[in-house]
Scaffold this motif. Structure first.
Motif, mmCIF file in Angstrom:
data_model
loop_
_atom_site.group_PDB
_atom_site.id
_atom_site.type_symbol
_atom_site.label_atom_id
_atom_site.label_comp_id
_atom_site.label_asym_id
_atom_site.label_seq_id
_atom_site.Cartn_x
_atom_site.Cartn_y
_atom_site.Cartn_z
ATOM 1 N N ILE A 114 0.834 -1.202 0.000
ATOM 2 C CA ILE A 114 0.000 0.000 0.000
ATOM 3 C C ILE A 114 0.873 1.257 0.000
ATOM 4 O O ILE A 114 0.711 2.144 -0.832
ATOM 5 N N SER A 115 1.840 1.275 0.929
ATOM 6 C CA SER A 115 2.633 2.510 1.033
ATOM 7 C C SER A 115 3.455 2.716 -0.238
ATOM 8 O O SER A 115 3.626 3.852 -0.687
ATOM 9 N N GLY A 116 3.947 1.636 -0.812
ATOM 10 C CA GLY A 116 4.718 1.765 -2.052
ATOM 11 C C GLY A 116 3.878 2.297 -3.192
ATOM 12 O O GLY A 116 4.321 3.141 -3.969
ATOM 13 N N ASN A 117 2.642 1.812 -3.269
ATOM 14 C CA ASN A 117 1.822 2.188 -4.416
ATOM 15 C C ASN A 117 1.074 3.500 -4.240
ATOM 16 O O ASN A 117 0.531 4.031 -5.188
ATOM 17 N N MET A 118 1.042 4.023 -3.011
ATOM 18 C CA MET A 118 0.456 5.350 -2.851
ATOM 19 C C MET A 118 1.353 6.388 -3.503
ATOM 20 O O MET A 118 0.905 7.455 -3.892
ATOM 21 N N LYS A 119 2.650 6.086 -3.589
ATOM 22 C CA LYS A 119 3.548 7.076 -4.182
ATOM 23 C C LYS A 119 4.084 6.610 -5.532
ATOM 24 O O LYS A 119 5.098 7.109 -6.004
ATOM 25 N N GLY A 153 -1.944 16.120 1.159
ATOM 26 C CA GLY A 153 -3.136 15.289 0.975
ATOM 27 C C GLY A 153 -2.773 13.829 0.786
ATOM 28 O O GLY A 153 -3.399 12.938 1.370
ATOM 29 N N ILE A 154 -1.735 13.577 -0.025
ATOM 30 C CA ILE A 154 -1.288 12.197 -0.248
ATOM 31 C C ILE A 154 -0.872 11.571 1.081
ATOM 32 O O ILE A 154 -1.226 10.435 1.390
ATOM 33 N N LEU A 155 -0.123 12.352 1.864
ATOM 34 C CA LEU A 155 0.347 11.850 3.163
ATOM 35 C C LEU A 155 -0.838 11.451 4.041
ATOM 36 O O LEU A 155 -0.879 10.357 4.602
ATOM 37 N N ILE A 156 -1.826 12.350 4.121
ATOM 38 C CA ILE A 156 -2.985 12.081 4.976
ATOM 39 C C ILE A 156 -3.725 10.831 4.498
ATOM 40 O O ILE A 156 -4.030 9.928 5.280
ATOM 41 N N LEU A 157 -3.982 10.769 3.181
ATOM 42 C CA LEU A 157 -4.705 9.609 2.651
ATOM 43 C C LEU A 157 -3.933 8.316 2.870
ATOM 44 O O LEU A 157 -4.507 7.290 3.231
ATOM 45 N N SER A 158 -2.605 8.358 2.666
ATOM 46 C CA SER A 158 -1.800 7.151 2.850
ATOM 47 C C SER A 158 -1.893 6.662 4.286
ATOM 48 O O SER A 158 -2.117 5.476 4.538
ATOM 49 N N LEU A 159 -1.722 7.597 5.219
ATOM 50 C CA LEU A 159 -1.780 7.200 6.625
ATOM 51 C C LEU A 159 -3.150 6.613 6.949
ATOM 52 O O LEU A 159 -3.251 5.599 7.633
ATOM 53 N N THR A 160 -4.209 7.242 6.416
ATOM 54 C CA THR A 160 -5.558 6.745 6.683
ATOM 55 C C THR A 160 -5.721 5.319 6.182
ATOM 56 O O THR A 160 -6.214 4.444 6.904
ATOM 57 N N PHE A 210 -3.775 2.838 8.195
ATOM 58 C CA PHE A 210 -4.451 2.679 9.477
ATOM 59 C C PHE A 210 -5.647 1.729 9.339
ATOM 60 O O PHE A 210 -5.811 0.782 10.102
ATOM 61 N N ILE A 211 -6.477 1.969 8.292
ATOM 62 C CA ILE A 211 -7.648 1.119 8.071
ATOM 63 C C ILE A 211 -7.216 -0.328 7.839
ATOM 64 O O ILE A 211 -7.778 -1.262 8.408
ATOM 65 N N SER A 212 -6.170 -0.504 6.993
ATOM 66 C CA SER A 212 -5.767 -1.876 6.672
ATOM 67 C C SER A 212 -5.246 -2.581 7.926
ATOM 68 O O SER A 212 -5.438 -3.779 8.100
ATOM 69 N N ARG A 213 -4.607 -1.840 8.822
ATOM 70 C CA ARG A 213 -4.136 -2.458 10.072
ATOM 71 C C ARG A 213 -5.310 -2.879 10.936
ATOM 72 O O ARG A 213 -5.329 -3.964 11.513
ATOM 73 N N LYS A 214 -6.301 -2.004 11.021
ATOM 74 C CA LYS A 214 -7.484 -2.324 11.813
ATOM 75 C C LYS A 214 -8.144 -3.594 11.275
ATOM 76 O O LYS A 214 -8.536 -4.475 12.046
ATOM 77 N N LEU A 215 -8.257 -3.649 9.954
ATOM 78 C CA LEU A 215 -8.879 -4.826 9.335
ATOM 79 C C LEU A 215 -8.080 -6.078 9.670
ATOM 80 O O LEU A 215 -8.634 -7.120 9.990
#
Lengths: 294, 433
Positions: free
Chosen positions: A225-230, A273-280, A283-288
């Motif tokens: 996820i983090s790799g592909n956000m950027k 914005g990218i930073l915020i969305l990536s962190l979100t 975070f969601i994927s960890r919760k899942l």
């Protein structure tokens, strides 16, 4: 003070850490803070900076191009999680079974693309996709599948799939190595017992290996996820975000806004914005992931 | 004692004055000019040679001037200029273009040179008409043009035209359409297009095609928001004409994944009958094109359109890249002006012309035998015609971005010309706020 020879003195520890921390602060944290500051300005690079408060963020919230590129990032992430992790797991099962011969050779072949530069990969795949000279269309022709032949990078409906293929292809090897390492840490006797019990092939992967390396898989999903956000360079080389904006991703949109349209303030806003969305999303994927474990 | 020493001082001063170059003038102080430019020899070919020769002339005539060069390819150059501008660390002289100019002018990073130009009528008279359009703001001129060239020329293969039964290059848009269908029927790509980088369709085709429909006055009225809009029917018609051309299959279907170099490759391989690009392609054509295709290549302009307001001899073009200087004063300014004069002098112009490049000044005496047939044809077109604005030189970069990516979508039928016109106008209005 203490007699443990492995214990390092505090001052030495700080001394050793200093260069790394200083570089990190200077090249990562400071630019990030600066970029956050710029995101509140309307600025085109010169001396004239106009403070606009949250104006840029309000604009970002209703910028269809930004959300379109965010959607494209999500498409890439989903495709990569399915493609890269899925393939890597399947191959991992194959590599740890007795079916495959010449394991060293296959592993090397799988890993080679990982070390290639993204630009090179982009160019190679541009050639592969070429309408008249590309190997993809040639193969389709040889297989008498003329109906499938098309300009792969020119159709907005399929372009996201076309540009994701090289990304998937390139990084399967990386996840394969990660998974193989995890499998090697599984107790050999577990695998042997399962084989005696008749659990082989895909079943072994499904019921034995995958659950035992589930923590590694979670980390891999996060990396993916983090790799592909950027993600930027592959797509930039292949389509430049086109046709129109149909293969634009967020990082490229930030780049384009900052350095082609020269709106540095708004470009910084996009980056934040990218930073915020990536962190979100992480975070969601960890919760899942946690919920699944419970 | 005091008297003696002051006498010695006076003598020394005298010696200093008489021995300095240009007896009778003030001794020229030592000046260092940093010059950031894009004349990288390997990339620019002859233009870079002409450029270097000009700088060497300045160095020879003015030993007191030291020019420190820093050269980069254009793309990295503009990134560097932007970065330096953000930090207010621009060198004395540098190269800038298009949207950068507006930014530099509005941030007062470059100085007006009207006084210097007006002080030297001979210098002023050398420039070609219209080359200062882009660099003039509120009557102030901020730099001198490097080159001037047309951005929309049709390069066509005479042999293929003959083979398809077209004796003469079409004189009107409808004739061009007929020709396109004839060429298509023979299995050739009528018009090679490589629009991956998005500027080709706009800069090389639309800028001229739209002018054929709207005329030039309309463009400036629209640009300055004085009564004309991009949603006006004449502009929409020009978009429609381009969309129609795409719909009838005039372009290669992979136009959005090829770049402008690759569009020429299709032409070189005799698979396409025409391609549309600017004068910069002439040099590359000379270098890369197979001999037989080169021999069959002719130049033409986008033909007249029925009921259009523009002149059929006009072509989009002019000067787009400029040498500019900081707000310099005193000796540094004088030295920088000397450099700028040499870079727009007749010798520079002559050298450029001999290298088949296109200076923004009237060239001095040059050897006509060194000019290739295609460059000659081009020079004739320029003599007969006139320049009309290129969209991406005149409009802001964010507006251009909307036009560019919109055109790409329109060419594959993603949006209608009307929708595109609306989008362009919407962005244009947003900028006015």
């Amino acid at each position: 003070m203490n007699n443990n020879p492995l214990r390092v003195k505090r001052s030495v520890l700080i001394l050793y850490l200093f260069p790394g921390v200083a570089l990190f602060l200077g090249f990562v944290i400071l630019p990030l803070l600066l970029s956050m500051r710029y995101s509140f300005f309307s600025w085109n690079g010169g001396a004239a900076m106009r403070f606009v408060g949250l104006g840029n963020y309000l604009e970002l919230a209703k910028d269809p191009d930004f959300w379109n590129s965010f959607k494209n990032n999500i498409i890439v992430i989903v495709l990569c999680i399915i493609g890269q992790l899925g393939f890597a797991l399947l191959l991992c099962g194959l590599f740890t079974s007795k079916l495959l011969k010449l394991k060293e050779f296959h592993r090397t072949v799988m890993f080679i693309p990982v070390v290639l530069s993204a630009i090179v990969v982009g160019f190679i795949w541009t050639l592969i996709y070429n309408k008249d000279l590309g190997i993809l269309n040639m193969i389709l022709k040889a297989l008498h599948l003329q109906a499938l032949i098309q300009p792969w990078l020119d159709d907005p409906k399929i372009v996201m799939f076309s540009v994701s293929a090289p990304l998937i292809w390139q990084y399967i090897g990386e996840y394969l190595i990660i998974f193989m390492a995890a499998v090697q840490s599984i107790d050999k006797s577990v695998l042997e017992v399962s084989e005696i019990d008749g659990c082989t092939g895909f079943n072994r992967l499904r019921y034995i290996i995958a659950p035992l390396i589930s923590d590694t898989i979670k980390v891999a999903v996060m990396l993916c996820i983090s790799g592909n956000m950027k993600v930027f360079d592959h797509i930039y080389v292949m389509t430049g975000g086109g046709p129109g904006n149909s293969s634009m991703v967020m990082a490229q949109y930030a780049y384009k806004t900052s350095f082609q349209q020269f709106k540095l303030g708004y470009g910084s806003t996009i980056s934040v914005g990218i930073l915020i969305l990536s962190l979100t999303i992480i975070f969601i994927s960890r919760k899942l992931g946690e919920r699944k474990q419970a | 004692m005091k008297k003696v020493s002051s006498l010695v001082m006076a003598l020394l001063l005298m010696v200093g004055i008489f021995s300095s170059p240009g007896f009778g003038q003030k001794a020229a102080p030592k000046v260092t000019l940093n010059f950031l430019h894009d004349q990288v020899e390997a990339v620019e070919g002859g233009a870079a040679v002409a450029f270097r020769q000009a700088l060497d002339r300045v160095r020879k005539q003015n030993p007191n001037i030291t020019i420190v060069e820093d050269s980069l390819t254009s793309q990295s150059l503009y990134t560097k200029v932007k970065t330096l501008a953000a930090g207010n660390e621009l060198p004395e002289l540098y190269v800038a273009k298009g949207d950068l100019l507006d930014m530099l002018i509005s941030n007062k990073l470059i100085g007006a040179i009207n006084k210097d130009i007006n002080a030297d009528p001979k210098w002023k008279s050398q420039f070609l008409p219209g080359v200062f359009t882009k660099i003039t703001k509120n009557g102030k001129i901020y730099g001198i043009p490097c080159t001037s060239k047309s951005t929309s020329l049709i390069f066509y293969n005479q042999e293929i035209f003959k083979e398809c039964g077209i004796a003469q290059f079409p004189k009107s848009w409808s004739e061009l359409k007929t020709a396109v269908s004839k060429i298509k029927a023979k299995g050739y790509v009528p018009l090679a297009l490589g629009n991956k980088e998005q500027w080709v369709a706009q800069s090389c085709i639309l800028s001229t095609l739209a002018d054929r429909y709207t005329g030039t006055d309309w463009f400036f009225k629209a640009k300055n928001r004085k009564g004309a809009k991009f949603t006006d029917p004449e502009f929409v018609k020009s978009l429609q004409a381009l969309a129609d051309l795409a719909n009838m299959g005039a372009f290669n279907s992979d136009m959005n994944s090829l770049d402008n170099m690759q569009q020429r490759t299709i032409y070189y391989n005799k698979r396409a009958a025409m391609f549309i690009e600017g004068a910069w392609a002439i040099g590359d054509l000379q270098k890369d094109c197979p001999k037989d295709v080169l021999a069959a290549t002719q130049l033409a302009l986008i033909p007249a359109v029925e009921g259009g307001k523009g002149k059929p001899t006009a072509m989009s073009g002019g000067a787009s890249v400029f040498f500019v200087m900081n707000n310099l004063k005193g000796a540094k300014r004088a030295a920088a002006i000397k450099v700028l004069k040499e870079l727009s002098g007749p010798e520079f112009g002559a050298a450029m012309t001999e290298f088949n490049k296109f200076p923004a000044v009237k060239p001095g005496k040059y050897d006509a035998s060194k000019v290739t047939p295609i460059a000659k044809q081009y020079n004739e077109l320029v003599d007969k015609g006139s320049y009309v604005p290129v969209y991406d030189i005149q409009l802001s970069s964010s507006l251009i971005d909307v036009i560019n990516s919109g055109l790409q979508q329109m060419l594959i039928g993603g949006i209608t010309p009307k929708e595109l016109a609306k989008r362009i106008q919407a962005e244009h209005e947003k900028e006015a706020l």
